[in-house]
Design an enzyme around this catalytic site. Sequence first.
Site, mmCIF file in Angstrom:
data_model
loop_
_atom_site.group_PDB
_atom_site.id
_atom_site.type_symbol
_atom_site.label_atom_id
_atom_site.label_comp_id
_atom_site.label_asym_id
_atom_site.label_seq_id
_atom_site.Cartn_x
_atom_site.Cartn_y
_atom_site.Cartn_z
ATOM 1 N N ASP A 90 53.017 37.671 35.588
ATOM 2 C CA ASP A 90 52.016 37.180 34.610
ATOM 3 C C ASP A 90 51.868 38.200 33.475
ATOM 4 O O ASP A 90 51.609 39.365 33.728
ATOM 5 C CB ASP A 90 50.649 37.021 35.289
ATOM 6 C CG ASP A 90 50.612 35.816 36.225
ATOM 7 O OD1 ASP A 90 49.836 35.843 37.188
ATOM 8 O OD2 ASP A 90 51.390 34.869 36.000
ATOM 9 N N LYS A 103 49.730 45.671 43.800
ATOM 10 C CA LYS A 103 49.859 46.822 42.870
ATOM 11 C C LYS A 103 48.463 47.303 42.485
ATOM 12 O O LYS A 103 47.576 46.477 42.281
ATOM 13 C CB LYS A 103 50.616 46.376 41.604
ATOM 14 C CG LYS A 103 52.015 45.823 41.846
ATOM 15 C CD LYS A 103 52.572 45.167 40.577
ATOM 16 C CE LYS A 103 51.882 43.848 40.315
ATOM 17 N NZ LYS A 103 52.477 43.120 39.172
ATOM 18 N N ASP A 130 52.580 44.567 32.215
ATOM 19 C CA ASP A 130 51.687 44.331 31.061
ATOM 20 C C ASP A 130 50.314 44.950 31.296
ATOM 21 O O ASP A 130 49.463 44.919 30.407
ATOM 22 C CB ASP A 130 51.514 42.816 30.824
ATOM 23 C CG ASP A 130 50.655 42.187 31.914
ATOM 24 O OD1 ASP A 130 49.485 41.851 31.650
ATOM 25 O OD2 ASP A 130 51.154 42.085 33.048
ATOM 26 N N ASP A 148 56.868 42.881 36.717
ATOM 27 C CA ASP A 148 55.636 42.112 36.899
ATOM 28 C C ASP A 148 55.906 40.709 36.340
ATOM 29 O O ASP A 148 56.873 40.490 35.615
ATOM 30 C CB ASP A 148 54.517 42.815 36.118
ATOM 31 C CG ASP A 148 53.275 41.976 36.048
ATOM 32 O OD1 ASP A 148 52.783 41.582 37.123
ATOM 33 O OD2 ASP A 148 52.826 41.649 34.943
HETATM 34 O O1 PGA Z 1 47.406 37.656 39.400
HETATM 35 C C1 PGA Z 1 47.140 38.482 38.504
HETATM 36 O O2 PGA Z 1 45.987 38.754 38.125
HETATM 37 C C2 PGA Z 1 48.257 39.213 37.809
HETATM 38 O O3 PGA Z 1 49.496 38.815 38.286
HETATM 39 P P1 PGA Z 1 50.764 39.736 37.862
HETATM 40 O O4 PGA Z 1 50.774 40.904 38.832
HETATM 41 O O5 PGA Z 1 51.956 38.835 37.974
HETATM 42 O O6 PGA Z 1 50.514 40.183 36.417
HETATM 43 MG MG MG Z 2 50.854 41.068 34.719
#
Ligand code: PGA
Ligand code: MG
Length: 308
Positions: free
Chosen positions: A32, A223, A248, A30
């Site tokens: 963020d 996801k 996360d 992942d």
């Molecule tokens: O866009 C989001 O809310 C989260 O992005 P991510 O899947 O990279 O954690």
């Molecule tokens: Mg994330």
Amino acid sequence: MYHKSVTYLLQLTKDEINEFLNSFDTVLTDCDGVLWLNNNVIDKANLVMNRFRELGKKVFFITNNSSKSREEYAIKCKELNFKCDKEEIISSAYLAADYLKNCGFNKKVYIVGSTGITQELDNVGIKHTDVGPDVHCTTVPKLIEGIKLDQEIGAVIVGFDEHISFPKILKASSYLNNPDCLFVATNTDEQFPLNSEFIIPGTGTMVAAVQTCAGRKPHVVGKPNTYICEALVKEHNINPKRTLMIGDRCNTDILLGTRCGFQTLLVLTGVTTLNDVMEWKQSDSQDEQDLLPDVYLDKLGDLLPFLK
Ligand SMILES: O=C(O)COP(=O)(O)O
Ligand SMILES: [Mg+2]
């Protein structure tokens, strides 16, 4: 190895950690809250990911963030010193465009979202509306008088939109009043991971607004939908048992790993807290058990000393 045991990796012996690191050939991570927060690398995460690659492991970046195209993510990775090719980055905007392309969609898309989605739709030759502010400062009857619904619209995509507004929700829901109009959501993450006093609305906020008004549920491409991983497993001949999913957020990243039969590593630099996990560990609900990671770390960079 540590199936849903919520084992703290650094409490293992050096040999046990090495055995764990040798138990996977592919890493899906992942972005963020694992690799970065906004435009700041999370402590040594780039060094760890680049080291995985140097050790011969396949690496893929899978983000639910629809605000950027794959090309833009490739630039961001370069700027933040993560080695990667565009083809190794899967963003939810790319998945939304890929999904419509695979459906043979040939009409026009009404977008609640941003330029990540417009660019990915352009990449597959699908027509769409513009993005950006759409505000109103009049009465609802006057607003409606000024709207002419576009008869070419055959799908609504809802992604992250910092300009979410009453007119956008009204228009998206009006298009979705036609049952033949496709309803696609990039993801349903509730908030953005941003360790500060502020709570940043995630895409799930925008999706819930349109879903409530339209009275319809979207097809969610991001996801924990396993669509992308099934494609990766097929395309790159990946062995799920020797694949590690790093995340996360347990209700997207770790749940995806559980559904695909991957090993799972939770890092505590984003949304899910250790308290959340320990509560689920006590629960007898299968849905909550599915959220449990195999192992966890405070941050991805803690692995670096073991990757020499
Ligand atoms: O866009 C989001 O809310 C989260 O992005 P991510 O899947 O990279 O954690
Ligand atoms: Mg994330």
